[in-house]
Write a protein that holds these residues in place. Structure first.
Motif, mmCIF file in Angstrom:
data_model
loop_
_atom_site.group_PDB
_atom_site.id
_atom_site.type_symbol
_atom_site.label_atom_id
_atom_site.label_comp_id
_atom_site.label_asym_id
_atom_site.label_seq_id
_atom_site.Cartn_x
_atom_site.Cartn_y
_atom_site.Cartn_z
ATOM 1 N N THR A 59 28.751 -27.587 24.116
ATOM 2 C CA THR A 59 29.927 -27.827 23.481
ATOM 3 C C THR A 59 29.573 -27.908 21.890
ATOM 4 O O THR A 59 30.476 -27.355 21.141
ATOM 5 C CB THR A 59 30.601 -29.035 24.047
ATOM 6 O OG1 THR A 59 30.854 -28.675 25.480
ATOM 7 C CG2 THR A 59 31.822 -29.338 23.505
ATOM 8 N N LYS A 77 37.178 -20.620 23.908
ATOM 9 C CA LYS A 77 37.055 -21.145 22.483
ATOM 10 C C LYS A 77 36.302 -22.448 22.484
ATOM 11 O O LYS A 77 35.886 -23.032 23.410
ATOM 12 C CB LYS A 77 38.512 -21.321 21.792
ATOM 13 C CG LYS A 77 39.507 -20.356 22.038
ATOM 14 C CD LYS A 77 40.520 -20.675 21.500
ATOM 15 C CE LYS A 77 41.824 -19.515 21.363
ATOM 16 N NZ LYS A 77 42.926 -19.700 20.750
ATOM 17 N N ASN A 78 35.431 -22.394 21.148
ATOM 18 C CA ASN A 78 34.927 -23.754 20.902
ATOM 19 C C ASN A 78 35.862 -24.727 20.511
ATOM 20 O O ASN A 78 37.241 -24.552 20.160
ATOM 21 C CB ASN A 78 33.721 -23.548 20.020
ATOM 22 C CG ASN A 78 34.206 -23.249 18.545
ATOM 23 O OD1 ASN A 78 35.333 -23.887 18.142
ATOM 24 N ND2 ASN A 78 33.394 -22.382 18.018
ATOM 25 N N VAL A 79 35.542 -26.043 20.370
ATOM 26 C CA VAL A 79 36.391 -26.999 20.243
ATOM 27 C C VAL A 79 37.134 -26.972 18.666
ATOM 28 O O VAL A 79 38.462 -27.493 18.611
ATOM 29 C CB VAL A 79 35.945 -28.534 20.422
ATOM 30 C CG1 VAL A 79 35.739 -28.661 21.935
ATOM 31 C CG2 VAL A 79 34.521 -28.606 19.544
ATOM 32 N N GLU A 117 37.896 -24.057 17.213
ATOM 33 C CA GLU A 117 38.798 -23.111 17.187
ATOM 34 C C GLU A 117 40.083 -23.569 17.899
ATOM 35 O O GLU A 117 41.085 -22.986 17.477
ATOM 36 C CB GLU A 117 38.416 -21.849 18.033
ATOM 37 C CG GLU A 117 37.076 -21.074 17.366
ATOM 38 C CD GLU A 117 36.748 -19.879 18.406
ATOM 39 O OE1 GLU A 117 35.883 -20.183 19.295
ATOM 40 O OE2 GLU A 117 36.753 -18.748 17.996
ATOM 41 N N TYR A 118 39.783 -24.257 19.095
ATOM 42 C CA TYR A 118 41.152 -24.502 19.907
ATOM 43 C C TYR A 118 42.026 -25.520 19.034
ATOM 44 O O TYR A 118 43.301 -25.308 19.630
ATOM 45 C CB TYR A 118 40.270 -25.371 21.214
ATOM 46 C CG TYR A 118 41.407 -25.479 22.022
ATOM 47 C CD1 TYR A 118 41.932 -24.491 22.999
ATOM 48 C CD2 TYR A 118 42.012 -26.832 22.553
ATOM 49 C CE1 TYR A 118 42.930 -24.644 23.973
ATOM 50 C CE2 TYR A 118 42.998 -26.963 23.180
ATOM 51 C CZ TYR A 118 43.460 -25.950 24.153
ATOM 52 O OH TYR A 118 44.707 -26.210 25.018
ATOM 53 N N SER A 119 41.524 -26.536 18.480
ATOM 54 C CA SER A 119 42.615 -27.476 17.935
ATOM 55 C C SER A 119 41.819 -28.350 16.650
ATOM 56 O O SER A 119 40.523 -28.375 16.589
ATOM 57 C CB SER A 119 43.012 -28.436 18.928
ATOM 58 O OG SER A 119 42.321 -29.751 19.019
ATOM 59 N N ALA A 152 37.680 -32.164 17.434
ATOM 60 C CA ALA A 152 37.079 -31.420 16.264
ATOM 61 C C ALA A 152 36.802 -32.117 15.038
ATOM 62 O O ALA A 152 35.543 -32.018 14.447
ATOM 63 C CB ALA A 152 38.282 -30.508 15.899
ATOM 64 N N GLU A 210 40.692 -31.984 25.822
ATOM 65 C CA GLU A 210 40.700 -30.823 25.006
ATOM 66 C C GLU A 210 39.786 -30.046 25.083
ATOM 67 O O GLU A 210 39.441 -28.880 25.123
ATOM 68 C CB GLU A 210 41.076 -31.463 23.636
ATOM 69 C CG GLU A 210 42.451 -31.294 23.402
ATOM 70 C CD GLU A 210 42.385 -31.293 21.704
ATOM 71 O OE1 GLU A 210 41.335 -31.259 21.055
ATOM 72 O OE2 GLU A 210 43.700 -31.531 21.325
ATOM 73 N N ALA A 263 39.740 -26.061 25.984
ATOM 74 C CA ALA A 263 39.201 -25.163 25.153
ATOM 75 C C ALA A 263 38.043 -24.087 25.862
ATOM 76 O O ALA A 263 38.141 -22.925 25.676
ATOM 77 C CB ALA A 263 38.234 -25.796 23.978
#
Length: 283
Positions: free
Chosen positions: A17, A261-263, A265-267, A272, A252, A256
């Motif tokens: 992750t 997606k990686n974290v 990209e996700y939010s 993040a 999250e 993700a």
């Protein structure tokens, strides 16, 4: 060029992750997945394979039935019970020691190199990725890890990249030694559990104590047990290891992964933000 390796005391602590999130944060870089026994970075990076090669390592015995005289010597000397009464070698049980080949009185046993896995050079939305897949029940993962790192460094040199970001192997065995030897920095991802603290001590002794590598530590899901997280911070302080930060528990991360997606990209939520802060310390 700076090589940063992300490792953990065991699998499942969030190493991949963090590594995949660094793919979004590092500038000019090549990624390398050196967790060849359980590679999963490709699930998030979705590589487009451009180059594929067999990984050959180790040897296995094979008895040529037409030349065998049924003397039983190979069965007698095999310490792994890999040869059946009808002189067939079990390829899973065979350890490739070659003792049966040495003692066979009629040279009826072949001892050929075997294909133990594959390695790949791919393109991803974050840049190049070198990764590999070790075959089922195959060994020599340390040699495959070294190969993946070597190829990643070659790409970094050819393209004048700033970083090699490595998803390392868990534990303290041969694969993780191959993952970190000669690295510029190691980030250990741990968890706030008693076993996590125990594993952390072993990995720190390896990376900082034995190899003298700049070693950083972060705690994933730190708020599941803040008392043990404080123990980790205290351990780092007492052992002059850089505490890079804490990542809270949040669904999250799972969302993700499900989204591929990686974290980062996700939010731009608290996960993040925590990973961004860690990157600023280790980069």
């Amino acid at each position: 060029m700076r090589e940063i390796v992300i490792i953990s005391g065991k699998g499942g602590t969030g190493k991949t992750t963090v590594t995949s999130a660094f793919a979004s944060l590092a500038g000019k870089k090549v990624m390398a997945d050196c967790d060849v026994d359980a590679a999963d970075l490709h699930l998030i990076l979705k590589p487009d394979i451009k180059h594929r090669e067999d990984f050959r390592s180790g040897r296995k015995a094979y008895i040529r039935q037409q030349d065998c005289i049924d003397c039983g010597k190979c069965i007698e000397v095999c310490q792994f019970d890999a040869i059946s009464d009808d002189y067939v070698v079990d390829q899973i049980s065979c350890e490739g020691c070659g003792v049966c080949v040495y003692f066979c009185p009629v040279d009826a046993i072949d001892f050929n190199e075997v294909v133990s896995g594959e390695w790949f050079i791919s393109e991803t939305r974050f840049g190049p990725l070198v990764h590999a897949k070790l075959g089922i029940a195959e060994e020599n993962s340390g040699k495959l890890v070294s190969l993946v790192r070597r190829q990643a460094k070659l790409i970094a040199e050819e393209k004048n990249l700033d970083y090699v970001i490595v998803d390392g192997s868990p534990g303290v065995g041969c694969p993780v030694i191959s993952s970190i030897t000669g690295a510029d920095a190691v980030l250990i991802v741990t968890e706030p559990t008693l076993s996590g603290v125990h594993d952390l001590e072993r990995v720190v002794n390896l990376s900082k104590g034995h190899f003298g590598i700049n070693t950083y530590v972060c705690v994933n899901k730190y708020d599941l047990n803040e008392e043990i997280t404080e123990e980790v911070e205290k351990f780092c302080q007492e052992n002059e290891v850089i505490f890079a930060g804490k990542i809270p528990y949040d669904t999250e991360v799972t969302a993700a992964m499900v989204a591929g997606k990686n974290v980062i990209e996700y939010s731009d939520g608290r996960i993040a933000q925590a990973v961004r802060s860690i990157w600023e310390k280790v980069k």
